[in-house]
Design a protein around this motif. Structure first.
Motif, mmCIF file in Angstrom:
data_model
loop_
_atom_site.group_PDB
_atom_site.id
_atom_site.type_symbol
_atom_site.label_atom_id
_atom_site.label_comp_id
_atom_site.label_asym_id
_atom_site.label_seq_id
_atom_site.Cartn_x
_atom_site.Cartn_y
_atom_site.Cartn_z
ATOM 1 N N GLY A 87 -18.845 3.008 5.886
ATOM 2 C CA GLY A 87 -18.786 2.457 4.535
ATOM 3 C C GLY A 87 -17.566 1.582 4.305
ATOM 4 O O GLY A 87 -17.611 0.645 3.502
ATOM 5 N N GLN A 88 -16.485 1.874 5.005
ATOM 6 C CA GLN A 88 -15.251 1.112 4.825
ATOM 7 C C GLN A 88 -15.278 -0.214 5.564
ATOM 8 O O GLN A 88 -14.821 -1.237 5.035
ATOM 9 C CB GLN A 88 -14.063 1.950 5.309
ATOM 10 C CG GLN A 88 -12.704 1.344 5.034
ATOM 11 C CD GLN A 88 -12.332 1.377 3.561
ATOM 12 O OE1 GLN A 88 -12.910 2.137 2.795
ATOM 13 N NE2 GLN A 88 -11.385 0.535 3.158
ATOM 14 N N PHE A 89 -15.806 -0.225 6.773
ATOM 15 C CA PHE A 89 -15.692 -1.407 7.623
ATOM 16 C C PHE A 89 -17.019 -2.140 7.857
ATOM 17 O O PHE A 89 -17.015 -3.333 8.154
ATOM 18 C CB PHE A 89 -15.082 -1.019 8.976
ATOM 19 C CG PHE A 89 -13.709 -0.413 8.849
ATOM 20 C CD1 PHE A 89 -12.629 -1.195 8.495
ATOM 21 C CD2 PHE A 89 -13.515 0.936 9.071
ATOM 22 C CE1 PHE A 89 -11.358 -0.634 8.364
ATOM 23 C CE2 PHE A 89 -12.249 1.503 8.949
ATOM 24 C CZ PHE A 89 -11.161 0.715 8.599
ATOM 25 N N LEU A 90 -18.152 -1.434 7.745
ATOM 26 C CA LEU A 90 -19.456 -2.072 7.967
ATOM 27 C C LEU A 90 -20.445 -1.675 6.866
ATOM 28 O O LEU A 90 -21.536 -1.162 7.145
ATOM 29 C CB LEU A 90 -20.021 -1.676 9.339
ATOM 30 C CG LEU A 90 -19.224 -2.108 10.575
ATOM 31 C CD1 LEU A 90 -19.792 -1.446 11.820
ATOM 32 C CD2 LEU A 90 -19.233 -3.627 10.714
ATOM 33 N N PRO A 91 -20.097 -1.916 5.593
ATOM 34 C CA PRO A 91 -20.994 -1.471 4.509
ATOM 35 C C PRO A 91 -22.360 -2.147 4.541
ATOM 36 O O PRO A 91 -23.346 -1.571 4.071
ATOM 37 C CB PRO A 91 -20.212 -1.846 3.241
ATOM 38 C CG PRO A 91 -19.279 -2.925 3.666
ATOM 39 C CD PRO A 91 -18.911 -2.601 5.085
ATOM 40 N N PRO A 170 -17.201 0.123 -5.731
ATOM 41 C CA PRO A 170 -16.882 -0.591 -4.482
ATOM 42 C C PRO A 170 -15.405 -0.557 -4.120
ATOM 43 O O PRO A 170 -15.050 -0.734 -2.959
ATOM 44 C CB PRO A 170 -17.350 -2.026 -4.767
ATOM 45 C CG PRO A 170 -18.295 -1.905 -5.912
ATOM 46 C CD PRO A 170 -17.821 -0.757 -6.722
ATOM 47 N N ASP A 171 -14.525 -0.360 -5.121
ATOM 48 C CA ASP A 171 -13.085 -0.389 -4.875
ATOM 49 C C ASP A 171 -12.501 0.988 -4.566
ATOM 50 O O ASP A 171 -11.282 1.116 -4.433
ATOM 51 C CB ASP A 171 -12.357 -0.980 -6.093
ATOM 52 C CG ASP A 171 -12.774 -2.419 -6.368
ATOM 53 O OD1 ASP A 171 -13.023 -3.154 -5.390
ATOM 54 O OD2 ASP A 171 -12.871 -2.799 -7.555
ATOM 55 N N ALA A 172 -13.339 2.005 -4.481
ATOM 56 C CA ALA A 172 -12.836 3.351 -4.195
ATOM 57 C C ALA A 172 -12.163 3.370 -2.828
ATOM 58 O O ALA A 172 -12.627 2.732 -1.881
ATOM 59 C CB ALA A 172 -13.978 4.359 -4.241
ATOM 60 N N SER A 173 -11.082 4.118 -2.737
ATOM 61 C CA SER A 173 -10.351 4.201 -1.472
ATOM 62 C C SER A 173 -11.149 5.005 -0.456
ATOM 63 O O SER A 173 -12.075 5.758 -0.802
ATOM 64 C CB SER A 173 -8.987 4.858 -1.693
ATOM 65 O OG SER A 173 -9.143 6.226 -2.014
ATOM 66 N N ILE A 174 -10.758 4.862 0.792
ATOM 67 C CA ILE A 174 -11.436 5.597 1.859
ATOM 68 C C ILE A 174 -11.258 7.096 1.679
ATOM 69 O O ILE A 174 -12.152 7.884 1.986
ATOM 70 C CB ILE A 174 -10.919 5.134 3.239
ATOM 71 C CG1 ILE A 174 -11.787 5.722 4.360
ATOM 72 C CG2 ILE A 174 -9.450 5.514 3.431
ATOM 73 C CD1 ILE A 174 -11.466 5.143 5.726
ATOM 74 N N TRP A 175 -10.108 7.499 1.118
ATOM 75 C CA TRP A 175 -9.864 8.933 0.898
ATOM 76 C C TRP A 175 -10.734 9.466 -0.228
ATOM 77 O O TRP A 175 -11.227 10.585 -0.165
ATOM 78 C CB TRP A 175 -8.382 9.169 0.608
ATOM 79 C CG TRP A 175 -7.506 8.746 1.740
ATOM 80 C CD1 TRP A 175 -6.627 7.696 1.768
ATOM 81 C CD2 TRP A 175 -7.454 9.331 3.040
ATOM 82 N NE1 TRP A 175 -6.032 7.586 2.996
ATOM 83 C CE2 TRP A 175 -6.517 8.582 3.799
ATOM 84 C CE3 TRP A 175 -8.099 10.410 3.642
ATOM 85 C CZ2 TRP A 175 -6.226 8.885 5.113
ATOM 86 C CZ3 TRP A 175 -7.804 10.719 4.955
ATOM 87 C CH2 TRP A 175 -6.880 9.965 5.685
ATOM 88 N N MET A 176 -10.887 8.660 -1.283
ATOM 89 C CA MET A 176 -11.756 9.061 -2.389
ATOM 90 C C MET A 176 -13.186 9.245 -1.895
ATOM 91 O O MET A 176 -13.857 10.226 -2.239
ATOM 92 C CB MET A 176 -11.712 7.982 -3.485
ATOM 93 C CG MET A 176 -12.618 8.261 -4.680
ATOM 94 S SD MET A 176 -12.074 9.669 -5.650
ATOM 95 C CE MET A 176 -13.151 9.513 -7.082
ATOM 96 N N ARG A 177 -13.660 8.330 -1.075
ATOM 97 C CA ARG A 177 -15.017 8.450 -0.542
ATOM 98 C C ARG A 177 -15.152 9.689 0.335
ATOM 99 O O ARG A 177 -16.162 10.396 0.283
ATOM 100 C CB ARG A 177 -15.366 7.200 0.263
ATOM 101 C CG ARG A 177 -15.509 5.953 -0.594
ATOM 102 C CD ARG A 177 -15.708 4.702 0.242
ATOM 103 N NE ARG A 177 -15.819 3.516 -0.587
ATOM 104 C CZ ARG A 177 -15.922 2.282 -0.120
ATOM 105 N NH1 ARG A 177 -15.912 2.063 1.201
ATOM 106 N NH2 ARG A 177 -16.017 1.257 -0.944
#
Length: 373
Positions: A87-91, A170-177
């Motif tokens: 989700g972070q690098f290849l959404p 879409p702006d949620a951090s990787i940690w939040m996800r």
């Protein structure tokens, strides 16, 4: 000094408010993501009780516990890190993966429909001990098979949840996800296997009540025992509908997103063709909504979307099923259960013993007569 203390307390209060807001955000996001995965959850709940066919009463809850631990391990240790990085690098790859997930669900639903229509549910021999129970070796294989099947369903749940998290924020951090997906993983696992535990022990509760001196308790107990096969059949039926509906809907939405705005094939002829089916269905839904109006219009529009999605799921699943049969490959996880455990939804085995209980005197019911034994 006092001013510094009050400033510190004010900072602590501000941090507490931020933390509380984050908890609310995580809870809301987890709830939305879990709702999106509801169809797969129903499928998972409908499938799991079939693994307990032939197990001893004392082994049912330990087996469920082991499968649940394996399911949680699947989600947290393997699927969650991969999904978050994706989700972070290849959404843009998420809808492509979901196409396969939707196709898999549609295939499972179509396979169950095929078995119901043709009566071609397969059966195979089981490893049964002299006491009529599964041997430890077969139990170990059953748990391993359940965990492997759960991996597929868990992957679908987590990717669907991640897609909802990415699209809603879409702006949620990787940690939040990662935190949201972790919450979803725990909630879904507790829900699915908690419900499974209640289902498989319902007959034991019924037998316990049937042994009570109270006539009312006896009637309730025998009603629970006799309701077991119908409950399992209903769960299987609902699971089949959910697989077709959700599978077809995921398939249409994923095609729509691949060909739509910011999609992999945006602006191409193929992208326009992929974008068109769900766009048309959405317009139909809105037209029905506006024509009828109000809450009834919303309901009818949603039903139209649901029915068309289910039909698409049936067609897609039927095509996959036909292709696999052409290559000599057949059986989804539902039939795999049936081949190992005798019945497509477990109700045949339960029916046999439920009839025995129905014919007994309430006071004579014993724990050994439980329908799952």
């Amino acid at each position: 000094m006092a001013g510094g203390l009050f400033a510190l307390l004010d900072d602590v209060a501000a941090l507490a408010r931020i933390a509380a807001a984050s908890v609310d955000d995580v809870g809301a996001a987890a709830a939305r993501a879990s709702a999106k995965a509801a169809g797969v959850v129903v499928d998972d709940t409908a499938v799991t009780p079939q693994y307990l066919h032939g197990s001893a009463a004392a082994r049912e809850l330990p087996i469920i516990k082991k499968i649940a631990i394996g399911s949680l391990r699947n989600k947290l240790l393997f699927i969650l890190p991969a999904a978050v990085l994706l989700g972070q690098f290849l959404p843009w790859l998420l809808p492509v993966i979901l196409i396969f997930g939707g196709g898999f669900l549609a295939y499972e639903g179509a396979h169950k429909v095929y078995e119901r229509v043709t009566g071609h549910a397969t059966e195979a021999e089981e490893d049964i001990s002299p006491h009529g129970e599964l041997t430890p070796e077969h139990e170990a294989r059953t748990i391993a098979q359940a965990v492997r099947t759960d991996f597929i369903l868990s992957a679908e749940i987590m990717v669907i949840a991640l897609k909802e998290v990415v699209s809603s924020d879409p702006d949620a951090s990787i940690w939040m996800r990662a935190i949201v997906l972790g919450v979803v993983a725990v909630l879904i696992t507790v829900l699915v296997y908690g419900v499974v535990a209640l289902i498989v022990k319902m007959d034991d509760v019924g037998l316990h009540l049937a042994e009570k001196p109270s006539k009312g308790s006896q009637r309730v107990g025998l009603a629970l025992v006799s309701a077991m096969p119908r409950l399992l059949a209903a769960i299987s039926f609902i699971g089949t509908l959910a697989m077709l509906w959700v599978g077809g809907h995921i398939f249409l939405i994923s095609l729509y997103e691949i060909g739509g705005h910011d999609g992999l094939l945006e602006g191409t002829a193929v992208g326009d063709a992929l974008h068109a089916p769900y766009d048309l269905l959405h317009h139909w839904e809105e037209d029905v909504h506006h024509a009828i109006g109000g809450a009834l219009g919303s309901l009818v529009g949603w039903l139209l979307n649901t029915v068309v999605s289910a039909l698409v799921g049936l067609v897609v699943g039927g095509i996959v099923l036909a292709v696999l049969h052409a290559f000599g490959i057949g059986g989804g996880h539902g039939s795999e259960h049936g081949s190992e455990h005798g019945s497509e939804n477990g109700s045949d085995h339960t029916d046999e013993h439920a009839d025995e209980h129905a014919g007994e005197q309430p006071g004579g019911a014993t724990a050994e007569d439980s329908p799952n034994r």
